[in-house]
Design a protein around this motif. Structure first.
Motif, PDB file in Angstrom:
ATOM      1  N   MET A  57     -43.783 -57.909 -11.215  1.00 43.01           N
ATOM      2  CA  MET A  57     -44.902 -56.962 -11.267  1.00 43.01           C
ATOM      3  C   MET A  57     -44.528 -55.716 -10.473  1.00 43.01           C
ATOM      4  SD  MET A  57     -47.778 -57.270 -12.836  1.00 43.01           S
ATOM      5  CE  MET A  57     -48.930 -56.398 -11.816  1.00 43.01           C
ATOM      6  N   LYS A  58     -43.960 -54.728 -11.129  1.00 45.24           N
ATOM      7  CA  LYS A  58     -43.478 -53.543 -10.415  1.00 45.24           C
ATOM      8  C   LYS A  58     -44.627 -52.677  -9.895  1.00 45.24           C
ATOM      9  CE  LYS A  58     -42.895 -51.381 -14.951  1.00 45.24           C
ATOM     10  NZ  LYS A  58     -41.920 -50.928 -15.929  1.00 45.24           N
TER      11      LYS A  58
ATOM     12  N   GLY B 207     -41.168 -64.484  -6.224  1.00 41.07           N
ATOM     13  CA  GLY B 207     -40.146 -63.892  -5.371  1.00 41.07           C
ATOM     14  C   GLY B 207     -40.525 -62.597  -4.692  1.00 41.07           C
ATOM     15  N   GLN B 208     -41.814 -62.286  -4.617  1.00 38.03           N
ATOM     16  CA  GLN B 208     -42.253 -61.028  -4.009  1.00 38.03           C
ATOM     17  C   GLN B 208     -42.910 -61.316  -2.653  1.00 38.03           C
ATOM     18  OE1 GLN B 208     -43.804 -58.137  -7.169  1.00 38.03           O
ATOM     19  NE2 GLN B 208     -44.109 -60.121  -8.186  1.00 38.03           N
TER      20      GLN B 208
ATOM     21  N   ARG C 228     -44.992 -70.106   3.820  1.00 39.34           N
ATOM     22  CA  ARG C 228     -44.286 -70.220   2.541  1.00 39.34           C
ATOM     23  C   ARG C 228     -43.576 -68.917   2.189  1.00 39.34           C
ATOM     24  NH1 ARG C 228     -47.666 -72.177  -2.659  1.00 39.34           N
ATOM     25  NH2 ARG C 228     -48.142 -73.835  -1.133  1.00 39.34           N
ATOM     26  N   ALA C 229     -44.170 -67.803   2.604  1.00 39.13           N
ATOM     27  CA  ALA C 229     -43.556 -66.496   2.343  1.00 39.13           C
ATOM     28  C   ALA C 229     -42.471 -66.160   3.355  1.00 39.13           C
ATOM     29  CB  ALA C 229     -44.622 -65.410   2.342  1.00 39.13           C
ATOM     30  N   GLY C 230     -42.247 -67.043   4.318  1.00 32.87           N
ATOM     31  CA  GLY C 230     -41.175 -66.853   5.287  1.00 32.87           C
ATOM     32  C   GLY C 230     -41.606 -66.250   6.610  1.00 32.87           C
ATOM     33  N   ASP C 231     -42.909 -66.046   6.804  1.00 26.78           N
ATOM     34  CA  ASP C 231     -43.402 -65.443   8.054  1.00 26.78           C
ATOM     35  C   ASP C 231     -44.118 -66.516   8.883  1.00 26.78           C
ATOM     36  OD1 ASP C 231     -44.265 -63.832  10.077  1.00 26.78           O
ATOM     37  OD2 ASP C 231     -45.410 -62.445   8.825  1.00 26.78           O
ATOM     38  N   THR C 232     -43.331 -67.448   9.412  1.00 27.89           N
ATOM     39  CA  THR C 232     -43.907 -68.540  10.190  1.00 27.89           C
ATOM     40  C   THR C 232     -44.515 -68.041  11.495  1.00 27.89           C
ATOM     41  OG1 THR C 232     -42.227 -70.007   9.277  1.00 27.89           O
ATOM     42  CG2 THR C 232     -43.448 -70.822  11.159  1.00 27.89           C
ATOM     43  N   ALA C 233     -43.950 -66.995  12.063  1.00 25.78           N
ATOM     44  CA  ALA C 233     -44.475 -66.472  13.324  1.00 25.78           C
ATOM     45  C   ALA C 233     -45.922 -66.014  13.164  1.00 25.78           C
ATOM     46  CB  ALA C 233     -43.599 -65.323  13.819  1.00 25.78           C
TER      47      ALA C 233
END
Length: 402
Positions: free
Chosen positions: A1-2, A81-82, A119-124
């Motif tokens: 989705m650009k 993947g966004q 899940r998006a990689g921002d555990t902090a």
């Protein structure tokens, strides 16, 4: 989705927070599927799914509903993947939840948003949000969910941080042990098996010791330590003789099967454990235990092609919401369960209340999406009666669309 970043920015600029807002009881009764979702369902695409969801958010009056749809959008952004856009969207969803000015609403949304941030990689950021949770049980459950998301990403260090914040170290240890077999081989090499073994052997409960030894055997097998694996399983069998209750024996052997399956053990080990479980499960008559067995091994049966047995376990759940929750957990190759799930979907029409009907439908949608069954997903979304729920459903199905 650009165009999604632009859409989110536009949304943020055009949807001010509503102060002192309170959700109205039965609000869903006045909500109907809107022109955006209905038009997209005529010819669904990924672009129109996201667009219909965002248009619904812009038109929505209540912050709690805007937040719900934005969380669904974020989930699909992660799945496609966004991650950066997903984190932005989750932060916007959090702002909308805060705009309601009701602590319970904000706290409930945090329990959903925090694990998605992980899940998006921002555990902090996820762990920082957890600090706001005031109800201990909700905080502990959310920390475990964050750890599970980190484990799925193979980030053991982040998962360990989440586990370390649980207020019960024993619970943290056993939850962590349950998830370790799901890690990639290269990450498992960093785990100290001797340290795990010491903690496991300190357990005074036979069922926990049994499960711990089985888990250790899986970790040994994953490292190519076949002799150690066999010795640990033999010791587990000796411990098993100390379990006298029929229900305990059935549940303990069911956990063994699930651990083997989750740990991607060779098919002969899974099958042998499954056969052992069947011997003991066949003696169970207690409905609560039968339901627990279904939750533990149903996904194994579906995942190994034993669809008929997995479907028969529907009978363990007396109520439709429970059947829907169980059905949504099953993952299978192909569409063997479409008919059964479709039958459950038809039963929702007989339930009282839009809210209750849509809750079950959204649960069924999770299963359809988890199995990449687009036809079933569209059927479920089309049945949703509340506009925000239908917009959320379309957003969740976006990764299945082109």
């Amino acid at each position: 989705m650009k165009h999604i970043s632009f859409s989110i920015a536009l949304l943020a600029a055009t949807t001010p927070a509503i102060a002192q807002e309170e959700p109205q009881s039965g609000a869903a009764l006045s909500h109907q599927p809107n022109q955006y979702t209905l038009a997209c369902l005529e010819a669904p695409t990924r672009d129109c799914a996201f667009s219909a969801a965002l248009q619904t958010v812009i038109a929505e009056e209540f912050g709690v509903e805007r937040s719900k749809v934005l969380v669904a959008v974020a989930r699909s952004l992660i799945a496609t993947g966004q991650q950066r856009q997903a984190i932005e969207t989750l932060m916007l969803a959090l702002d909308e939840a805060r705009s309601v000015n009701l602590t319970l609403v904000t706290q409930e949304k945090i329990t959903k948003i925090a694990p998605l941030l992980a899940r998006a990689g921002d555990t902090a950021s996820a762990l920082a949000l957890v600090e706001e949770l005031e109800v201990s049980s909700a905080k502990q459950r959310t920390l475990i969910n964050i750890a599970e998301e980190a484990m799925t990403l193979g980030d053991l260090a982040a998962a360990n941080v989440a586990f370390s914040q649980l207020n019960n170290p024993t619970r943290a240890f056993w939850q962590r042990l349950r998830l370790l077999p799901t890690l990639p081989d290269n990450v498992l090499l960093t785990v100290d098996l001797a340290e795990l073994e010491t903690e496991i052997r300190a357990s005074q409960r036979a069922d926990r010791l049994y499960r711990g030894l089985v888990a250790l055997s899986i970790l040994a097998e994953r490292r190519g330590l076949t002799t150690q694996r066999e010795a640990l399983l033999a010791e587990a069998d000796e411990v098993f003789t100390g379990l006298l209750s029929t229900n305990d024996r059935a549940l303990t052997t069911a956990y063994r099967v699930r651990l083997m399956f989750d740990g991607k053990m060779p098919s002969e080990l899974i099958e042998g454990s499954y056969n052992l479980m069947q011997i003991h499960a066949g003696r169970v008559r207690d409905m609560e235990t039968l339901a627990s067995l279904a939750d533990i091994v149903g996904i194994v049966e579906a995942g190994t092609g034993n669809i008929a047995t997995a479907v028969r376990r529907f009978d363990a759940f007396p109520e439709l919401p429970e059947k829907a929750r169980y059905a949504s957990s099953l993952r299978f190759d192909g569409r063997e369960l479409s008919a059964e799930v479709g039958a459950l979907l038809s039963e929702t029409a007989e339930m009282d209340g839009v809210y209750e009907r849509d809750l079950v439908r959204l649960q069924l949608l999770e299963g359809a999406i988890g199995n990449s069954d687009l036809d079933l997903a569209i059927r479920v979304i089309s049945a949703l009666e509340d506009d925000d729920n239908q917009a959320s459903g379309l957003a969740l199905a976006a990764p299945l669309l082109q």
